[in-house]
Scaffold this motif. Structure first.
Motif, PDB file in Angstrom:
ATOM      1  N   CYS A 173       0.812  -1.217   0.000  1.00 52.40           N
ATOM      2  CA  CYS A 173       0.000   0.000   0.000  1.00 52.40           C
ATOM      3  C   CYS A 173       0.843   1.263   0.000  1.00 52.40           C
ATOM      4  CB  CYS A 173      -0.945  -0.002   1.198  1.00 52.40           C
ATOM      5  SG  CYS A 173      -2.079  -1.416   1.227  1.00 52.40           S
ATOM      6  N   ASP A 227     -10.983   5.738  -2.590  1.00 51.29           N
ATOM      7  CA  ASP A 227      -9.793   5.269  -3.296  1.00 51.29           C
ATOM      8  C   ASP A 227      -8.858   4.601  -2.299  1.00 51.29           C
ATOM      9  OD1 ASP A 227     -10.670   6.313  -5.718  1.00 51.29           O
ATOM     10  OD2 ASP A 227      -9.700   8.256  -5.374  1.00 51.29           O
ATOM     11  N   THR A 228      -7.912   3.839  -2.825  1.00 54.16           N
ATOM     12  CA  THR A 228      -6.930   3.177  -1.980  1.00 54.16           C
ATOM     13  C   THR A 228      -5.542   3.308  -2.586  1.00 54.16           C
ATOM     14  OG1 THR A 228      -6.248   1.087  -0.961  1.00 54.16           O
ATOM     15  CG2 THR A 228      -7.356   0.943  -3.103  1.00 54.16           C
ATOM     16  N   SER A 229      -4.538   3.388  -1.734  1.00 50.03           N
ATOM     17  CA  SER A 229      -3.156   3.406  -2.219  1.00 50.03           C
ATOM     18  C   SER A 229      -2.600   1.995  -2.381  1.00 50.03           C
ATOM     19  CB  SER A 229      -2.264   4.198  -1.243  1.00 50.03           C
ATOM     20  OG  SER A 229      -2.122   3.514  -0.009  1.00 50.03           O
ATOM     21  N   ARG A 288      -1.841  -1.608  -3.931  1.00 44.74           N
ATOM     22  CA  ARG A 288      -1.689  -2.106  -5.306  1.00 44.74           C
ATOM     23  C   ARG A 288      -2.885  -2.969  -5.696  1.00 44.74           C
ATOM     24  NH1 ARG A 288       0.355  -6.749  -7.089  1.00 44.74           N
ATOM     25  NH2 ARG A 288       1.135  -7.269  -5.020  1.00 44.74           N
ATOM     26  N   ASN A 289      -3.353  -3.811  -4.777  1.00 37.79           N
ATOM     27  CA  ASN A 289      -4.567  -4.591  -4.997  1.00 37.79           C
ATOM     28  C   ASN A 289      -5.758  -3.710  -4.648  1.00 37.79           C
ATOM     29  OD1 ASN A 289      -6.806  -6.386  -4.771  1.00 37.79           O
ATOM     30  ND2 ASN A 289      -5.384  -8.100  -4.494  1.00 37.79           N
ATOM     31  N   GLN A 290      -6.513  -3.300  -5.641  1.00 31.17           N
ATOM     32  CA  GLN A 290      -7.590  -2.352  -5.430  1.00 31.17           C
ATOM     33  C   GLN A 290      -8.750  -2.915  -4.626  1.00 31.17           C
ATOM     34  OE1 GLN A 290      -7.689   1.200  -6.700  1.00 31.17           O
ATOM     35  NE2 GLN A 290      -5.593   0.504  -6.282  1.00 31.17           N
ATOM     36  N   ARG A 330      -9.224  -1.816   0.459  1.00 34.43           N
ATOM     37  CA  ARG A 330      -9.467  -0.432   0.858  1.00 34.43           C
ATOM     38  C   ARG A 330      -9.319  -0.275   2.372  1.00 34.43           C
ATOM     39  NH1 ARG A 330     -12.554  -1.169  -3.669  1.00 34.43           N
ATOM     40  NH2 ARG A 330     -12.533   0.548  -5.187  1.00 34.43           N
TER      41      ARG A 330
END
Length: 490
Positions: A224, A272-274, A276-278, A281
């Motif tokens: 992340c 949104d999320t930082s 890599r795997n969306q 969250r």
């Protein structure tokens, strides 16, 4: 229990602190205190008989929040808000303590009569309201909470300015007993050469990995980042939802990008999320580290930052490793969505070490872990912060009144207590490039320190870490499958 409030609450005491702190700011730093304090201040009784100017380093108040249980869901929001006001009262009292050293030197009863006595009265009023709110919501409040209203002064281990001669505070100039860093701590005794830490000396099972040679041996690592988006705030969504500056110190955030005190579960799910795997969250957050080198950060004059003694350059981790592991005794089950976990205790300096959990080390020396000291690492070695979370869940609740009772650590045999289920254990390892502070003649120069509540004096034992699970169902099932099948996934 969902968190759906958007009502902004700023405790009255926090507003008082803001005004008082603004008067104390000058020259790029806040003169929070003019004394030394040590992580071992429960020592000989003679420490408690020094002159008024030297004897009280900080304020020690019973943690009402940790004593709460059985708070009905519909009372949780109001109770959390009252507890946040109580935290702000302590901050206000500490600020008063730190800026009245001359008055304290002239009156041995000043601290009790002017600071601790009025604080007890204000805390008693809040405890009464908490009891009323619990009872109104159909619960039964503990009649003994009133016993937690009173606070004590914690003594400093070393006198200031030549054994009690006051030279600063509200009516004087800043002296050098704060190491010249403009903050109340850390001090030289808060640091230790990593070579002086005994290998494998940290025996507490709280700090150990949950998985081993048996049981569920797989891992799942989520990447992340290291807060490249500069998401900082001094809120605490878990402990003080709906309260501005509920933490009184600044947090780093990775993962969820809509994480503040006013985020509802729906907000978190749609953010949104930082990572890599969306599908992840989740929100991962911890207090920032700062290098107390005189840098004025963006929050130099703000609550949570410099106005509450958290000063210097914010240091982002060079690495932030987030890994989920298994259980020694058997399989793990999925975490419920929006499960909240706090590990460590931001008030461990005054609360004691019962809930202290994060540990400190250096790369190349990670068989040496220490909880109550900051490590001095040799050239070429980096500072490491590690937090291994509770990994036993009560099977029912995503949170609890004290934010702890719904979770537990594994027992000595690696299994969970009766009534609890093993879930993936989150392990957070943060690595920092930090110039090694210089410690000479009882003084530390350019120290680094974790952000803290002001009265906690930046002690390393107050380090902590927070997590809210916002993985989607498919990803959580993948995490569980990887761990239970013995695979290493990411």
């Amino acid at each position: 229990m969902g968190r759906n409030t958007r009502k902004r609450r700023t405790p009255l005491a926090a507003k008082v602190v803001a005004g008082a702190a603004a008067l104390a700011v000058g020259g790029g730093g806040l003169v929070w205190a003019n004394f030394h304090a040590s992580a071992h201040e429960e020592g000989p009784a003679h420490h408690r008989t020094r002159s008024a100017a030297a004897q009280v380093a900080t304020i020690d108040c019973p943690d009402v929040g940790q004593q709460l249980s059985g708070v009905p869901d519909r009372a949780r929001g109001e109770v959390d808000g009252e507890l946040a006001t109580m935290d702000s009262q302590i901050t206000e009292a500490y600020q008063r303590l730190a800026t009245t050293r001359r008055a304290q030197a002239g009156d041995p009863r000043f601290v009790q009569n002017t600071i601790l006595g009025p604080l007890k009265d204000r805390r008693k009023a809040i405890i009464d309201r908490i009891q009323l709110e619990i009872d109104r919501a159909g619960g039964r409040a503990d009649d003994n909470l009133d016993q937690l209203a009173g606070c004590q002064g914690r003594p400093a281990e070393q006198p200031q300015n030549g054994d009690g001669q006051d030279g600063g505070g509200q009516d004087g100039d800043q002296n050098q007993d704060d190491n010249g860093n403009g903050a109340a701590g850390p001090v030289a005794d808060d640091f230790i050469d990593i070579n002086d830490v005994q290998p494998n000396s940290r025996a507490s099972e709280n700090g150990l990995a949950a998985n081993g040679d048996g049981g569920s041996t797989g891992t799942f690592t989520t990447d992340c980042g290291v807060n490249e988006n500069n998401l900082f705030n001094s809120d605490n969504l878990i402990a003080a939802p709906g309260v501005d500056n509920g933490a009184h110190h600044v947090h780093d955030y990775v993962g969820n990008q809509d994480n503040d005190a006013f985020s509802s579960d729906e907000d978190l799910a749609n953010a949104d999320t930082s990572c890599r795997n969306q599908g992840d969250r989740s929100t991962y957050y911890w207090p920032v580290l700062r290098l107390q080198d005189g840098t004025e950060e963006f929050d130099a004059n703000e609550l949570g930052g410099g106005a509450e003694g958290n000063v210097g350059r914010i240091l982002k981790p060079a690495q932030a490793e987030l890994k989920f592991v298994g259980n020694q005794q058997g399989d793990v089950v999925a975490m419920p969505k929006f499960l909240r976990i706090i590990t460590g205790d931001a008030k461990s300096f005054t609360n004691g070490d019962a809930n202290a959990n994060s540990s400190w080390s250096c790369t190349g020396f990670e068989d040496r872990q220490v909880t109550d000291k900051y490590p001095l690492c040799p050239e070429g070695s980096q500072v490491v912060r590690t937090s291994n979370f509770q990994s036993c869940w009560d099977g029912q609740n995503i949170d609890s009144a004290n934010h702890r009772d719904h979770m537990a650590f594994v027992q000595e045999d690696g299994g969970c207590p009766n009534g609890f289920q093993a879930i993936p254990q989150l392990q957070v390892r943060l690595v920092y490039d930090i110039p090694t502070p210089t410690v000479e003649n009882g003084q530390v120069r350019n120290p680094y320190a974790v952000d803290s509540f002001p009265e906690q004096l930046h002690k390393p034992i107050t380090d902590h870490n927070d997590f809210i699970n916002v993985m989607d169902e498919d990803l959580m099932n993948e995490v569980v499958d990887c761990i239970n099948s013995g695979e290493d996934c990411q």
